[in-house]
Design an enzyme around this catalytic site. Structure first.
Site, PDB file in Angstrom:
ATOM      1  CG  ASP A   1      -1.810   1.177   1.329  1.00 58.21           C
ATOM      2  OD1 ASP A   1      -2.352   1.594   0.290  1.00 58.21           O
ATOM      3  OD2 ASP A   1      -1.975   1.709   2.439  1.00 58.21           O
ATOM      4  CE  LYS A   2      -0.403   7.290  -2.294  1.00 60.60           C
ATOM      5  NZ  LYS A   2      -0.372   8.207  -1.130  1.00 60.60           N
TER       6      LYS A   2
ATOM      7  CG  PHE B   1      -8.656  18.610  -7.831  1.00 61.26           C
ATOM      8  CD1 PHE B   1      -7.609  19.061  -8.600  1.00 61.26           C
ATOM      9  CD2 PHE B   1      -8.751  17.251  -7.561  1.00 61.26           C
ATOM     10  CE1 PHE B   1      -6.665  18.174  -9.095  1.00 61.26           C
ATOM     11  CE2 PHE B   1      -7.821  16.350  -8.046  1.00 61.26           C
ATOM     12  CZ  PHE B   1      -6.776  16.820  -8.821  1.00 61.26           C
TER      13      PHE B   1
ATOM     14  NE  ARG C   1       1.307  14.068  -3.319  1.00 59.38           N
ATOM     15  CZ  ARG C   1       0.238  13.598  -2.709  1.00 59.38           C
ATOM     16  NH1 ARG C   1      -0.919  14.191  -2.863  1.00 59.38           N
ATOM     17  NH2 ARG C   1       0.311  12.557  -1.916  1.00 59.38           N
TER      18      ARG C   1
ATOM     19  N   GLY D   1      -5.274   3.346  -3.400  1.00 62.36           N
ATOM     20  CA  GLY D   1      -6.552   3.918  -3.802  1.00 62.36           C
ATOM     21  C   GLY D   1      -6.440   5.385  -4.149  1.00 62.36           C
TER      22      GLY D   1
END
Length: 1284
Positions: free
Chosen positions: A615-616, A769, A832, A914
């Protein structure tokens, strides 16, 4: 004032005629089919009034929010909106088709829904078939269950099934039907299933079934050899140890489940409850005027999680976990509750359980907090939840109560009827409705805002008896999500226990068996074939003639029993005991503190991992964002240079007093940056650019500040749908510009140094967004003084700000020569990137855009496309590029070196998350999961087979690339090209799958495991990772911010990701190597005694008699050899430092050479040789085929040979090994005087016995030892090479 007032930009409600009701009044009246004319006239008046004010026709706020039915930049799906509008109106049974088409918004009550909404995935309700309506009505009269489901949302109305159930519950009341208990269970067994399942698992292994048959054969007299107990007792012991270990592990799981099920929650008890029938309701008795009738009979009750039931109304506070799936009924800001508590602190209350926050919830008046009083604004009831444990998404989700229940007194909650679909695993979808059923007496109905007329008046006016509002995913909170906002929320439980979304998304736990046990099971089958072949051969050499009056087939069976030691019964119990030792080593390792082994049957698999699925969020990252870098075109700022940015901000936002006013004027983008000298011109220009960028960051977001108290001090916290947004706002606050207040209409910024308001803007439009648009925007109007802004002024300061991904913003901003280069540099650093731009709008431009935009939002067809066109045409053209920001998601400690070490160990790593595509890409780069310069092939939004086939064709020729694929494309691949996709994907060094559901994660793990037949390890920290963890061969859970659910369901629980390297490279290596050596020695111990038996049978003319029987047979396998052999679990070939320094050593473990067919047959040859030498040479030296002398020499040589073989096999000596060897020799020597029934004790004390034993040992051991030395020199193992 109605909440809808906040949405009418530019419309002052005070200007409406005195007879006009609020927006809510008109919207609720529109629900009445018989009041169409009245509501239409009222609406026509308001639309005309809005047009006079210059804003065009009023629109529903849901048109401005992100959602499945209204995303600004999403492509239009034909017929989608028409179906949504029709479905919605059908769900609200009291609305006609004609009305629906005239309203333009599917739900008038949605006008009270907050604007700042980021995630809406719930589908619109589908029409309720007439047959189902009739059944529901008839079933309600008879108290029968209904059979409809929200799964109908997957089908068209004409094909939907009417037989699927729906769930209707009554808030705060006992339900008509029984629902599952709200229990969390990770246990594998029940009291009834434990024995059948465990016994089946035990005897599914061949050697256990083999020994069961051997033990049962001793019941037959003709087959009996020695004592029956010598066969029955070992088997019973082995099975008992295995069952006891399984029981111990499962009891541990149940204890951990009991902790979770004992968590306490606050439930509202409504005292005298209404009857179960939804048509008969009782009112609370009237109270004296000194008491609040709204809280009469309502108390707070503390319940444990396991005692919660469907229909219970929970009171949830910030950072509290949801114990079940709920529908939110009411939400109130905590500061409002705090103010109410202060106001009512001096008042006496006769009902102790209800106070404080509950009083504030019940109070209909608006009590202003300190912040509200200061800025003259009202708080909202928006609720944010964290869904990390459910879907893995780091973004906070906005949730809100329906207007119907938000404005309803608590005493009226028992009139609420909630209808939803049958339980399912779709965490992003929900369709339902909430109804306010009629009361038996006239009462004030706050959802309508006026007194209900009497029954006669109601009939004459034709008013509806039931009020209904649709429920979507935005009105729900699923189990294991956490309330993130600073609010107190009341919610009614809809689904409990095994019917919750998280439970249905979790695959059932399975009993895991290590690969080593499967390999040993295969080897035992070979040994069984060898036993059968040997028995048949011995009988065949006798010519199938009767021996000792026994038929030849009886002789074969007796030989099978005699040679049953070839398959050692103690093998399983020794391996199980070794696993327990390995678990103790892992749990007591100070280098990986607080590590827990929850499944002790698979520690060897830690040394055989081929694929790691991680998982992240919370696993690789801490989910803590920090803005690390900004670039304004000519200058880049990072690290210490941020102090210079702070200096610019202090200068740029210094208040100055206007000439015609004594009040400090506010800062706008048109304000001149201070500084007048010619030398400071360049600095002034840079400072102006920095100020404009920081101002854009401070305004273009969806963050809401909230006030709280910590240790008696007021603390401002932020809530938003994305941690990136909060990171930027905190960064701006650190520079000296604080977000002081924000609601749907305005934003107020303060100077952190002087605590003075420096910027005040009015929000005109917000463009949220979305994953499709990859950008967000806002139109604001700046105030220059304390007076209210006026759009009619020609000099009104209106600006459009927008930020987004560089991939979309590069075509929106004006031409430049530095954007692409700088964003690429930041991306290489794993940051990012967000590109920020702005555009000034004149009053005429804004009004023209507003008219076109709102006109497009009212269209029933092509709404999204029309709104996006308006935005693109008027706003998204030649934006002034202000700068670029780089935000870092902090990685967990030592993630980079850990991933590099695992990659060097030959483990292929997949990241399943996810989260969004951009986020996954950045983390993959920053964590060094993707090597520098490695090509990342991105696959998103696959829609057809041809595109998917082209992707596979490309990847098959570029197997060194990293594949980045989203959940939608992954679904296409798994459904259309399952085998082709997995065949190519397992060859890639790195795969990153984002937007994955829990079920997809588990499916990928299972698919890799089945396709490759390799060991899969899955690691995660959230509830959304449980299915993946349970589907893996080895599941590892991290105890972290997302709770303990993954840890409880995992096989191994750790506290940091970098502990994984030691768990695999060190403990996994040791566990596998030790068990492999232990298993081979135990098989060698059984083979060598069988070889002795064979030589004895041949020498005694094939008479099926036992050589070593009774105690000799039992003692050899236990007290005389077991301790030294078992001490091999302490052996190690390399130390921990070398194992970490040379992770390549881990690669050879995956080949299984330590316990392969080659090593097995080598041990078989060694065993046959030594057994033949020990028995054959003993017969020659003693000069007898049988007798006590022969047995004393051969048995002693057999025991000492096994001990010496252990000494030869040891790589690193441990004190316990030395003690066990010497102790066993002394124990055997002490036992010899008691073996007079088997030995010739007079012969044993002679020199003749001693030299014969020594000679047999020399011939048996020396060739084996020499062969081992030659092999070590000729072909040294890898660990010898690294040791030099």
């Amino acid at each position: 004032m109605s909440l809808a007032t906040e949405y009418l930009h530019g419309v002052d409600m005070d200007t409406l005629p005195s007879g006009s009701d609020s927006e809510d009044d008109l919207d609720l009246e529109e629900l009445d089919p018989q009041s169409t004319e009245i509501s239409s006239n009222a609406r026509r008046y308001k639309e005309d009034h809005n047009e006079i004010r210059g804003f065009g026709t009023r629109i529903a706020m849901r048109n401005l929010r992100t959602g499945a039915r209204g995303r600004l930049w999403k492509q239009e799906t034909p017929g989608y909106h028409r179906r949504s509008e029709e479905d919605f109106s059908d769900l609200l049974d009291d609305r006609s088709d004609k009305q629906q088409l005239s309203q333009g918004s599917s739900n008038p009550n949605e006008d009270n829904i907050p604007l700042l909404r980021n995630h809406r995935r719930g589908g619109s309700p589908l029409p309720e078939p007439k047959v189902a309506k009739q059944w529901l009505t008839f079933g309600g009269m008879l108290g029968l269950p209904s059979f409809r489901s929200t799964s109908e949302t997957q089908t068209s109305p004409d094909t939907s099934s009417d037989s699927k159930p729906v769930r209707s519950i009554l808030a705060g009341q006992s339900q008509d039907y029984k629902f599952p208990a709200n229990l969390v269970s990770n246990a594998k067994y029940t009291a009834w299933s434990f024995l059948p399942r465990t016994l089946y698992n035990e005897f599914s292994f061949f050697f256990n079934m083999y020994f069961l048959l051997v033990a049962l054969s001793q019941i037959i007299p003709v087959l009996r050899i020695g004592y029956i107990s010598s066969y029955i007792a070992p088997l019973a012991f082995v099975v008992s140890v295995s069952l006891g270990k399984e029981a111990y592990d499962d009891i541990g799981r149940r204890r951990r489940d009991a902790e979770a099920n004992s968590e306490e929650f606050t439930v509202l008890s409504f005292g005298r409850r209404a009857t179960k029938s939804p048509r008969i309701y009782s009112r609370a008795p009237s109270m004296p005027s000194s008491q609040d009738p709204d809280t009469t009979g309502i108390t707070e009750v503390t319940k444990k999680s396991r005692d919660l039931k469907v229909g219970d109304v929970l009171k949830i506070r910030k950072d509290q976990r949801l114990p079940a799936d709920v529908v939110i009924l009411r939400s109130i800001a905590t500061e409002k509750a705090t103010s109410k508590l202060r106001v009512s602190s001096n008042e006496e209350s006769s009902q102790e359980p209800v106070g404080g926050v509950l009083d504030a919830v019940e109070d209909g008046s608006v009590v202003q907090s300190d912040v509200q009083s200061r800025f003259g604004t009202d708080s909202t009831s928006d609720t944010f939840i964290r869904t990390d444990q459910l879907d893995g998404e780091t973004d906070w989700k906005l949730r809100f109560p329906p207007a119907l229940s938000q404005n309803l007194p608590l005493s009226e909650f028992t009139r609420l009827k909630i209808t939803g679909g049958a339980p399912d695993c779709k965490v992003n979808e929900f369709v339902g409705k909430i109804e306010l059923v009629p009361s038996s007496s006239n009462a004030y109905d706050p959802s309508i805002g006026k007194l209900q007329p009497s029954n006669d008046e109601t009939l004459r006016a034709g008013a509806p008896q039931n009020d209904s509002v649709a429920l979507t995913i935005d009105n729900t909170a699923w189990a294991n999500t956490v309330l993130a906002s600073n609010t107190t929320t009341l919610a009614v439980i809809l689904y409990t226990g095994p019917q919750t979304r998280s439970a249905l998304s979790t695959s059932p736990s399975r009993s895991k068996v290590g690969l080593l046990e499967y390999e040993i099971n295969s080897l035992t089958k070979i040994l069984c074939i060898l036993t059968l072949t040997l028995s048949f051969t011995l009988v065949a050499l006798e010519g199938f003639q009767p021996t000792n009056d026994k038929p030849w087939y009886i002789a074969i069976m007796i030989y099978l029993i005699l040679f049953s030691t070839i398959i050692p019964m103690s093998l399983r119990v020794n391996l199980d005991m070794a696993k327990t030792v390995y678990a103790r080593f892992i749990e007591r390792d100070r280098g990986i503190p607080d590590t827990i082994v929850r499944t002790s049957t698979i520690p060897e698999d830690l040394g055989r991992i081929e694929y790691l699925l991680s998982d992240k969020t919370g696993t690789l990252t801490q989910n803590e964002m920090e803005l690390k870098k900004i670039h304004v075109g000519t200058v880049s700022y990072a690290n210490e240079a941020m102090e210079e940015v702070a200096l610019y901000i202090r200068q740029g936002f210094a208040n100055h007093t206007a000439a015609d006013s004594t009040q400090p004027s506010l800062i706008t983008p048109s304000s001149v940056f201070p500084g007048h000298s010619a030398a400071a011109r360049t600095r002034r220009e840079i400072g102006s650019r920095v100020r404009d960028l920081v101002l854009a960051l401070a305004l273009c977001h969806n963050v809401t500040p909230t006030m709280g108290e910590e240790d008696g001090h007021k603390v401002t916290s932020y809530q938003a749908s994305s941690p990136d947004e909060i990171a930027i706002v905190k960064y701006v606050e650190g520079l000296g510009l604080r977000l002081a207040y924000r609601d749907r209409q305005s934003i107020i910024l303060e100077s952190s140094d002087r605590n003075q308001i420096v910027v005040r803007v009015r929000i005109l439009e917000i463009f949220p967004f979305t994953s499709e648009s990859k950008r967000m925007g806002v139109i604001v109007q700046f105030e220059q003084d304390a007076g209210a802004p006026d759009l009619s002024k020609n000099d009104s300061d209106i600006w459009f700000y927008q930020k987004g991904a560089d991939t979309v913003m590069s075509s929106i901003v004006a031409a430049n020569d530095w954007l692409d280069e700088e964003t690429a540099n930041m991306a290489r650093e794993g940051l990012r990137t967000l590109v920020v731009g702005r555009k000034k709008l004149s009053t005429a431009q804004y009004q023209q855009f507003s008219a076109d935009y709102k006109q497009a939002s009212l269209a029933l067809q092509g709404r999204d496309a029309g709104m996006a066109t308006a935005v693109s045409e008027y706003l998204e053209r030649d934006l002034e590029l202000l700068g670029v920001t780089g935000v870092e998601d902090r990685l967990q400690r030592d993630v980079k070196p850990s991933l590099e070490l695992l990659r060097n160990a030959g483990i292929k790593i997949w990241m399943l998350t996810g989260d969004k595509v951009e986020t996954a890409r950045c983390v993959a780069i920053s964590s060094k999961l993707v090597a520098r310069g490695q090509y990342i092939h991105t696959v998103t939004k696959l829609q057809d087979r041809s595109t998917a086939q082209n992707t596979l064709d490309f990847l098959i020729h570029k197997t060194d690339a990293c594949l980045l694929i989203d959940g939608e494309s992954l679904s296409i691949m798994l459904s259309q090209f399952r085998l082709a996709f997995i065949s190519i994907a397992v060859l890639l060094p790195v795969v990153v799958a984002c937007r994955c559901s829990p079920a997809q994660k588990a499916e990928i793990a299972d698919l890799i495991r089945q396709h490759t037949k390799k060991r899969i390890c899955c690691i995660g920290d959230g509830g959304n990772d449980v299915s993946m963890i349970q589907a893996a061969d080895v599941g590892i859970g991290i105890v972290g911010k997302e709770g303990r659910q993954a840890s409880l369901a995992a096989d191994f629980s750790i506290t940091q990701f970098h502990h994984l390297t030691k768990l695999l490279v060190w403990h996994g290596r040791n566990s596998y190597k030790r068990s492999a050596k232990l298993g081979q020695f135990i098989m060698h111990r059984g083979l060598i005694i069988s070889a002795c038996q064979t030589m004895y049978s041949i020498a005694s003319h094939f008479d099926p008699k036992g050589l070593f029987i009774n105690w000799l047979l039992v003692g050899y396998a236990t007290v005389y050899t077991n301790a030294p052999v078992f001490s091999l679990v302490l052996d190690r070939d390399v130390d921990e430092e070398l194992a970490n320094l040379y992770p390549e050593l881990y690669k050879e473990l995956k080949t299984g050479r330590s316990l392969s067919y080659r090593s097995f047959f080598t041990w078989v040859l060694v065993s046959v040789y030594q057994g033949a030498v020990i028995e054959g040479l003993s017969q020659i030296l003693v000069g007898a085929v049988t007798g006590p002398r022969l047995i004393s020499v051969s048995f002693t040589a057999l025991v000492l040979n096994e001990l010496m073989m252990v000494a030869i096999a040891v790589t690193t000596w441990h004190p316990v090994m030395i003690f066990s060897l010497l102790g066993t020799v002394l124990l055997y020597a002490a036992n010899v005087p008691f073996l007079g029934d088997y030995f010739d004790l007079e012969f044993v004390i002679t020199i003749g016995w001693l030299w014969r034993v020594a000679a047999v040992l020399a011939v048996s051991l020396v060739p084996v030892w020499v062969g081992k030395l030659v092999k070590r020199v000729w072909s040294p193992p890898s660990y010898r090479k690294v040791q030099g």
